[in-house]
Design a protein around this motif. Sequence first.
Motif, short mmCIF file in Angstrom:
data_model
loop_
_atom_site.label_atom_id
_atom_site.label_comp_id
_atom_site.label_asym_id
_atom_site.label_seq_id
_atom_site.Cartn_x
_atom_site.Cartn_y
_atom_site.Cartn_z
N GLY A 102 0.78 -1.22 0.00
CA GLY A 102 0.00 0.00 0.00
C GLY A 102 0.81 1.27 0.00
O GLY A 102 0.28 2.34 0.35
N ILE A 103 2.08 1.20 -0.37
CA ILE A 103 2.91 2.39 -0.47
C ILE A 103 3.86 2.21 -1.65
O ILE A 103 4.36 1.11 -1.89
CB ILE A 103 3.69 2.67 0.83
N ALA A 104 4.07 3.27 -2.41
CA ALA A 104 4.97 3.20 -3.56
C ALA A 104 6.29 3.86 -3.21
O ALA A 104 6.33 4.91 -2.56
CB ALA A 104 4.34 3.90 -4.77
N LEU A 105 7.38 3.26 -3.62
CA LEU A 105 8.71 3.86 -3.50
C LEU A 105 8.98 4.63 -4.78
O LEU A 105 8.81 4.10 -5.88
CB LEU A 105 9.78 2.78 -3.30
N GLY A 106 9.41 5.88 -4.64
CA GLY A 106 9.63 6.71 -5.82
C GLY A 106 11.06 7.22 -5.91
O GLY A 106 11.68 7.57 -4.91
N ILE A 107 11.59 7.24 -7.13
CA ILE A 107 12.92 7.76 -7.42
C ILE A 107 12.79 8.82 -8.51
O ILE A 107 12.09 8.61 -9.51
CB ILE A 107 13.86 6.63 -7.90
N LEU A 108 13.46 9.96 -8.32
CA LEU A 108 13.44 11.04 -9.30
C LEU A 108 14.78 11.10 -10.04
O LEU A 108 15.84 11.02 -9.41
CB LEU A 108 13.18 12.39 -8.62
N THR A 109 14.71 11.26 -11.37
CA THR A 109 15.94 11.31 -12.16
C THR A 109 15.80 12.27 -13.34
O THR A 109 14.69 12.62 -13.75
CB THR A 109 16.31 9.92 -12.72
N ALA A 110 16.96 12.67 -13.87
CA ALA A 110 16.99 13.46 -15.10
C ALA A 110 18.34 13.24 -15.78
O ALA A 110 19.01 14.17 -16.17
CB ALA A 110 16.79 14.93 -14.80
N ASP A 111 18.76 12.02 -15.90
CA ASP A 111 19.97 11.49 -16.54
C ASP A 111 20.55 10.33 -15.74
O ASP A 111 21.09 9.39 -16.31
CB ASP A 111 21.09 12.54 -16.75
N CYS A 112 20.48 10.42 -14.40
CA CYS A 112 20.94 9.30 -13.57
C CYS A 112 20.05 8.08 -13.83
O CYS A 112 18.94 8.21 -14.37
CB CYS A 112 20.89 9.67 -12.10
N ALA A 113 20.53 6.92 -13.43
CA ALA A 113 19.80 5.68 -13.69
C ALA A 113 18.87 5.34 -12.53
O ALA A 113 19.33 5.17 -11.40
CB ALA A 113 20.77 4.53 -13.91
N PRO A 114 17.56 5.24 -12.79
CA PRO A 114 16.64 4.73 -11.78
C PRO A 114 16.63 3.20 -11.82
O PRO A 114 16.61 2.61 -12.91
CB PRO A 114 15.30 5.30 -12.21
N ILE A 115 16.66 2.58 -10.67
CA ILE A 115 16.64 1.11 -10.60
C ILE A 115 15.47 0.68 -9.72
O ILE A 115 15.37 1.12 -8.57
CB ILE A 115 17.95 0.55 -10.02
N LEU A 116 14.60 -0.15 -10.25
CA LEU A 116 13.49 -0.70 -9.48
C LEU A 116 13.75 -2.19 -9.27
O LEU A 116 14.16 -2.89 -10.21
CB LEU A 116 12.16 -0.49 -10.21
N LEU A 117 13.50 -2.65 -8.06
CA LEU A 117 13.81 -4.05 -7.71
C LEU A 117 12.64 -4.68 -6.97
O LEU A 117 11.93 -4.01 -6.22
CB LEU A 117 15.06 -4.13 -6.82
N ALA A 118 12.50 -5.98 -7.16
CA ALA A 118 11.43 -6.71 -6.47
C ALA A 118 11.81 -8.17 -6.28
O ALA A 118 12.36 -8.80 -7.19
CB ALA A 118 10.12 -6.61 -7.24
N ASP A 119 11.54 -8.68 -5.08
CA ASP A 119 11.54 -10.11 -4.84
C ASP A 119 10.08 -10.48 -4.62
O ASP A 119 9.55 -10.33 -3.51
CB ASP A 119 12.37 -10.47 -3.61
N PRO A 120 9.39 -10.92 -5.66
CA PRO A 120 7.95 -11.19 -5.54
C PRO A 120 7.63 -12.28 -4.53
O PRO A 120 6.58 -12.25 -3.89
CB PRO A 120 7.55 -11.61 -6.96
N LYS A 121 8.52 -13.26 -4.37
CA LYS A 121 8.26 -14.36 -3.45
C LYS A 121 8.27 -13.88 -2.01
O LYS A 121 7.44 -14.31 -1.18
CB LYS A 121 9.28 -15.47 -3.66
N ALA A 122 9.21 -13.02 -1.69
CA ALA A 122 9.31 -12.52 -0.31
C ALA A 122 8.47 -11.28 -0.07
O ALA A 122 8.27 -10.87 1.08
CB ALA A 122 10.77 -12.23 0.02
#
Length: 256
Positions: A102-122
């Motif tokens: 019920g909460i989203a993690l957000g990253i802001l970028t404008a040339d740097c690399a955003p990385i999203l990660l997930a372990d769906p099992k855990a």
Amino acid sequence: MHPPVEKSPAITAAAAIRHGFFGRRGGVSEGEFASLNASRSVGDDAANVVDNVHRAVMALKGGPIEVALATQVHGTHVHIVDKAFDLQHRPEADAMVTNRSGIALGILTADCAPILLADPKAGIIGAAHAGWKGAVGGILADTVAAMEQLGASRANIIAAIGPAISVENYEIGEEMAKEIRTRFPDAADFIITDGWPKPHFDVPGLVLAQAKSLGIGTVESVGGCTYANPDLYFSHRHSTHNNTRAGRQIALIARG
């Protein structure tokens, strides 16, 4: 109508994980910040930023959930978003992890690399901001370690690297190249000198190689070069070269 979004096929296929890499289109901001600027610190109208972030959240199609954002400082600190997290006060961090729903993690970028990660099992998710300093400093490894602290397994983690400036458009100075070679020799191979009068640095390539060397189960790259596509993405370097101000795009990930 939701703003355009780019997604990782592997995270999209994971149950109960919603995510997206948003560009600059589909918002309400005007002028230099047209139109989906998600940063309140670049000079845009605050009400526009609130509306833009809401539009991005709703595009995840999980309802109007809250967004955790950090004050990004080009470091390697990873903040754990737990029940005590105060959404009104952003911690200084360049990555966040959580097992909360019920909460989203957000990253802001404008040339740097955003990385999203997930372990769906855990049920563990993470988001990281990798500029050149964060990338060479090991922000990705620290984010994976924080996810493991919460119960994730790196073999089950899916990592998606979003739109960032490409090596072709990221020229650096000789002093910066020397600093990287001296202090971060593992990143030296990503300083490219062939074909250009000055060295270039491949931040997305470095992050991709790090992800694979960490033993992350699935690694994907999503989207194009921010500098080369100013109609699609905000680019700090492109704006600097054209004497304008750059907004920031947002990348979001949430669980169930």
